[in-house]
Design an enzyme around this catalytic site. Sequence first.
Site, PDB file in Angstrom:
ATOM      1  N   GLN A 133       3.797  21.568  19.806  1.00 39.20           N
ATOM      2  CA  GLN A 133       5.127  21.019  20.092  1.00 39.20           C
ATOM      3  C   GLN A 133       5.483  21.091  21.573  1.00 39.20           C
ATOM      4  O   GLN A 133       6.577  20.698  21.969  1.00 39.20           O
ATOM      5  CB  GLN A 133       6.188  21.704  19.236  1.00 39.20           C
ATOM      6  N   HIS A 138      18.720  34.359  17.078  1.00 38.90           N
ATOM      7  CA  HIS A 138      17.739  34.471  15.984  1.00 38.90           C
ATOM      8  C   HIS A 138      18.203  35.520  14.970  1.00 38.90           C
ATOM      9  O   HIS A 138      18.066  35.327  13.761  1.00 38.90           O
ATOM     10  CB  HIS A 138      16.374  34.930  16.522  1.00 38.90           C
ATOM     11  N   HIS A 177      16.403  36.755  20.270  1.00 38.49           N
ATOM     12  CA  HIS A 177      17.688  37.145  20.845  1.00 38.49           C
ATOM     13  C   HIS A 177      18.721  37.148  19.722  1.00 38.49           C
ATOM     14  O   HIS A 177      18.378  36.879  18.554  1.00 38.49           O
ATOM     15  CB  HIS A 177      18.084  36.199  21.989  1.00 38.49           C
TER      16      HIS A 177
END
Length: 291
Positions: A61, A37, A34
Amino acid sequence: MQICKTIPALRQLLDGYRKEGKSIGLVPTMGALHSGHISLIEKANSANDLTVCSIYVNPTQFNNQDDFEMYPQTLEKDCEMLKPAGCDVVFAPSHNEMYPDGFHENLIQLNFGGIAEELEGKFRPGHFNGVGIVVTKLFNIVNPDKAYFGQKDLQQFLIISKLVKDFSFGIDLVCCAIVREEDGLAMSSRNSRLSQEERNEASLLFKVLSEAKEKLIFGEDVSVVGNEARQQIASNQFFKLEYFEIVDIKSLKPIHKINNLEDIALCVSAHLGKARLIDNMLVKTSKVGVN
Ligand code: PAF
């Protein structure tokens, strides 16, 4: 823009650039890009000869399997956004490339100390270990001069700063300001999980953070401000509050009294429908070097 899917292909390409004396900026991402970034890519592009964006949804993660499976994978669309933003190389490895021995067992354990136990650490066990592993791998694979991360994941940035210091990586970390929607909602790949009704409510977190910040600047009592903020979120039927904390920017431990406004961050996490949202605000921006 070149797309590399394997570590040897990427290393070979980057070695060529390095021999020409070119500097490399790395923007690690999990894709579903988006404007937040893209702002990191633009920053990297303006300060380095070559910008590399990694796109990898890192399984180690995720402490929640559903969250991992729901994570959007949009490589083609991501590449369409990256090219005009000035990205030169996309590294999009497979799981086998990143974790040839699998990722379920025998994972190396990193200890970040107390900083990893606060905030996100209380709700996402193992999350920062997975982040630390994949970021270490990416740093070793790309060997960038600079690496760019968003302030939205403030705790992640502080943990990666510790990683860089403790492992003596010669990499400059750049923390980039949060990019927000018009109503203040911090941009996130997980926002796409919100229904229209939930999306209409979502800016509450920004509103609560902004109001709490103002109250602290006006000298109101820290615990009163924190409790009012928690109450505001908890009383909204759409949200399920995890935490709202007023913390010391270095230790991320809750503070009870303000000595210096520059030392403070306000951090929040709440579930809204299928999305878990996090956001934060610094009272003064100088301490984490936000650009
Ligand atoms: O912030 C993210 O998107 C991820 O945690 C990162 C840094 C790319 C590691 O997977």
